[in-house]
Design a protein around this motif. Structure first.
Motif, short mmCIF file in Angstrom:
data_model
loop_
_atom_site.label_atom_id
_atom_site.label_comp_id
_atom_site.label_asym_id
_atom_site.label_seq_id
_atom_site.Cartn_x
_atom_site.Cartn_y
_atom_site.Cartn_z
N GLY A 126 0.78 -1.29 -0.06
CA GLY A 126 -0.17 0.06 0.13
C GLY A 126 0.90 1.20 -0.10
O GLY A 126 0.45 2.37 -0.29
N ARG A 155 2.22 3.28 -6.81
CA ARG A 155 1.71 2.83 -5.54
C ARG A 155 1.72 1.08 -5.53
O ARG A 155 1.14 0.76 -6.70
CB ARG A 155 0.26 3.33 -5.21
N SER A 212 0.14 -1.81 -4.80
CA SER A 212 -1.21 -2.07 -4.02
C SER A 212 -0.97 -3.50 -3.16
O SER A 212 -1.55 -3.54 -2.27
CB SER A 212 -2.24 -2.40 -4.91
N ARG A 213 -0.42 -4.23 -3.59
CA ARG A 213 -0.01 -5.57 -2.92
C ARG A 213 1.22 -6.25 -3.13
O ARG A 213 1.95 -6.16 -4.32
CB ARG A 213 -1.27 -6.65 -3.27
N GLY A 228 0.30 -3.53 -9.05
CA GLY A 228 -0.09 -2.02 -8.92
C GLY A 228 0.64 -1.28 -9.85
O GLY A 228 0.51 0.05 -9.96
#
Length: 697
Positions: free
Chosen positions: A341, A354, A356-357, A382
């Motif tokens: 994140g 970014r 994300s995971r 991401g």
């Protein structure tokens, strides 16, 4: 330094095709408890070969990553393993994996020994200073010879192999191994798939060999410290197992020795000893000093140590496209840590991304992680824009790590979608495939409007077309494979180019005098030297001249093939206070390149392949005769048991469909391997034909 990192190993498995890499990895997954059953390559069920094409062909195409845990001496070790392909068309997969690994297992077939691709991957590992353990596999095969392969590693690879184990028997009588450190024999129980290992005494008939190789081992490790050397001189047997293990580890990490083990992965023999050896001898991230990069703001070198609390930096070494989660970037964290994140800076593109995971990969399955730290390998989702070799770092502390260099493609293919509706789908699919694979290039031919794809070999492009059909649901028509020729300038010429254009109002003007010729040996790209004095060409226009020549190099004067290297010395010129601008000088360079190219001695260059053909004795004459017809330069013939290895350098243009011809000549008993060697001048008569064909004459 993180104590946890002492128990981490980032390793790869590298070898020639068919040495048993994936089979060995399957055993590792089984013994470490990741898989409850063993997947076999010949059944199309290997865990790491998860692509449909891999399962059908029984080969590895992409390097797959997995994480396993192994108990050794009461401690739990974490192994991040990358199973790399052996086929020469997918060398890039090995190259980018070795760049981020701390250690590697080099696998050799006990029958084939050191084969061409073994040499290629060994040199790649040398380039990235990756310590290795050697595992001589397939000891159960007919013709297996441990001692011969040990000799080949020394002679062909110029390495210092040191046997840590000797095989008990060979071929169908291969029963187990003698551990030269513990001086015990170990037998593997087939009923438990090698899970149960029995310790026994060394067979009497091996006593002499064991004593000799034990002596060689002690000599090799005694050089690691004066104390050991003294002990060895006084009483070789007084050296303890722990002292020996410690000395072997130090020598392995320094790449002074390469420990050699043996076994038969398919018969579940010897793999547990290999797993122990990874923990005992290969380096942890803490053994690697750290990494040096360039700070893009100060352009000075910066060192980042392997510290989870340090400034974050990582290198993306592989991009994959997943149908469910989209673009996945595999990366190695060199310093600091990253939380899911959070934002990172991609210093190569200059963009913030970014994450994300974050995931730990197990072949094509993903296990989510909240955080990843220095020394670990993971994958992230991401990214909007990322390529192989990009550096990821903390935006407050930018750094650029040395990227990876990849070989140029040598073979081309024209593609077109079968239906007009698929035009956009094809474009998007090719962009995604090119992002994944740096040796796969796509461009549009200006004259014909065709989409041309280029790769490392026929199999490489065959897999690409297959993936277009299956993964991206795009049906394509394809042309015949074409050789990726290049052009070169062989003589130096001087030329003056004056570019003038008047069209009412402000015109265009640029005047350049330059010398154009071959670049220095080993130089790639444009070697541009500015010798303009007295401001005859303003400084702000010089980069435009350079840009013009760089762009012109992609389209040579003979037949429009690109130039690999060129030397341009800008001597002098002039400008007009009103009419001159950057574009004028760029165009003058482009036109000047064409004109000077016509005056210079330009030649066509073709890729030459290093070919090895394995044939039974009876067929050597016919196969050599066929190679001579293909303009081959036969460099030598090496004899092995009932087989001859013909080594030759052959132009790629003569090798299309060779596998089929070889099968016909040898009644299906011959095999060959081929890898790119270098570019060489095309003979005049053939060059004329190629140029006529390209120009449609």
């Amino acid at each position: 330094m993180s104590a946890k990192l002492n128990f981490t190993r980032n390793i790869g498995i590298m070898a020639h095709i068919d040495a048993g890499k994936t089979t060995t990895t399957e055993r590792i997954l089984y013994y470490t408890g990741i898989n409850y059953k063993i997947g076999e390559v010949h059944e199309g069920a290997a865990t790491m070969d998860w692509m449909v094409q891999e399962q059908e062909r029984g080969i590895t195409i992409t390097s797959a990553a997995t994480t396993v845990f192994w108990s050794y001496k009461g401690d739990k070790y974490k192994y991040n393993i990358i199973d790399t392909p052996g086929h020469v068309d997918f060398t890039v997969e090995v190259e980018r994996s070795l760049r981020v690994l701390d250690g590697s297992i080099a696998l050799f077939c006990a029958v084939g020994g050191v084969e061409p691709q073994s040499e290629t991957v060994w040199k790649q590992a040398d380039r990235y200073l990756v310590p290795r353990i050697c595992f001589i596999n397939k000891m159960d095969r007919a013709g297996a010879d441990f001692y011969d392969v040990l000799g080949q590693i020394k002679e062909k690879l110029g390495a210092n192999p040191v046997a840590l184990a000797l095989p008990i028997g060979a071929e169908e009588n291969f029963l187990g191994v003698v551990d030269l450190i513990k001086m015990k024999a170990f037998y593997f129980d087939e009923a438990s798939k090698g899970m149960n290992v029995t310790e026994g005494e060394i067979p009497a008939d091996m006593a002499e060999d064991v004593e000799m190789y034990r002596g060689k081992l002690i000599e090799a490790v005694a050089e690691q410290s004066e104390d050991l050397l003294e002990k060895y001189m006084m009483d070789p047997e007084s050296i303890t197992v722990d002292e020996m293990m410690d000395a072997i580890r130090k020598a392995t990490v320094k790449m002074e020795i390469f420990p050699v083990l043996c076994g038969a992965s398919f018969k579940n023999k010897g793999v547990q000893m290999l797993l122990d050896a990874v923990a005992a001898f290969l380096p942890s991230p803490n053994d690697v000093e750290g990494i040096t990069g360039i700070n893009p703001e100060t352009e000075l070198e910066e060192f980042r140590s392997v510290d989870p609390k340090g400034k974050f930096c990582a290198l993306a070494f592989k991009i994959a496209t997943d149908p469910f989660v989209g673009r996945i970037a595999f990366f190695r964290v060199y310093s600091g840590s990253l939380d899911a994140g959070s934002y990172v800076l991609n210093t190569t593109t200059g963009k913030k991304e970014r994450i994300s995971r974050i995931m730990q990969m197990h072949a094509n399955k993903q296990n989510p992680l909240d955080r990843i730290e220095a020394g670990d390998i993971g994958a992230a989702v991401g990214f909007k824009s990322i390529r192989t070799g990009d550096t990821l770092c903390d935006e407050k502390f930018p750094i650029i790590l040395e990227s990876m260099s990849f070989p140029e493609p040598v073979i081309a293919l024209a593609l077109e979608p079968k239906t007009k509706d698929d035009v956009d789908k094809l474009d998007n699919a090719l962009i995604k495939l090119a992002e994944e694979d740096p040796t796969f290039k796509v461009h549009t031919d200006h004259d014909s409007g065709q989409t041309i794809v280029r790769g490392m070999g026929e199999l490489h492009l065959e897999i690409i077309v297959d993936r277009l059909r299956r993964e991206f649901k795009v049906e394509v028509n394809q042309g015949a494979p074409q050789v990726a020729y290049k052009e070169a300038v062989n003589s130096t010429v001087q030329h003056r180019e004056v570019y003038k254009k008047q069209s009412g109002g402000r015109g265009k003007f640029a005047d350049i005098i330059f010398e154009m010729g071959p670049a220095e040996e080993g130089f790639k790209g444009l070697q541009f030297i500015n010798e303009v004095k007295g401001g005859n060409i303003p400084k702000e226009f010089i980069p435009s001249v350079q840009k013009g020549f760089e762009m012109a190099m992609s389209n040579g004067v003979l037949a429009g093939f690109s130039l690999e290297s060129l030397r341009v010395v800008l001597k002098d010129g002039s400008f007009h206070a009103v009419d001159s601008d950057a574009l004028s000088f760029e165009l003058a360079a482009k036109i000047g390149f064409k004109e000077a190219g016509r005056k210079a001695k330009c030649v066509l260059m073709e890729p030459i392949m290093k070919v090895e053909v394995f044939v039974p004795d009876d067929y050597v004459g016919e196969v050599t005769g066929d190679l001579n017809k293909r303009r081959a330069l036969v460099e030598g013939i090496e004899a092995k048991i009932k087989t001859q290895i013909i080594k030759a350098k052959v132009p790629l243009s003569e090798m299309f469909g060779y596998v089929t011809t070889l099968r016909t000549i040898t009644s299906g008993r011959g095999s060959s391997s081929m890898e790119f060697s270098h570019y060489a001048d095309v003979p005049n008569n053939i060059a004329e034909e190629v140029i006529k064909k390209v120009k449609g004459l």
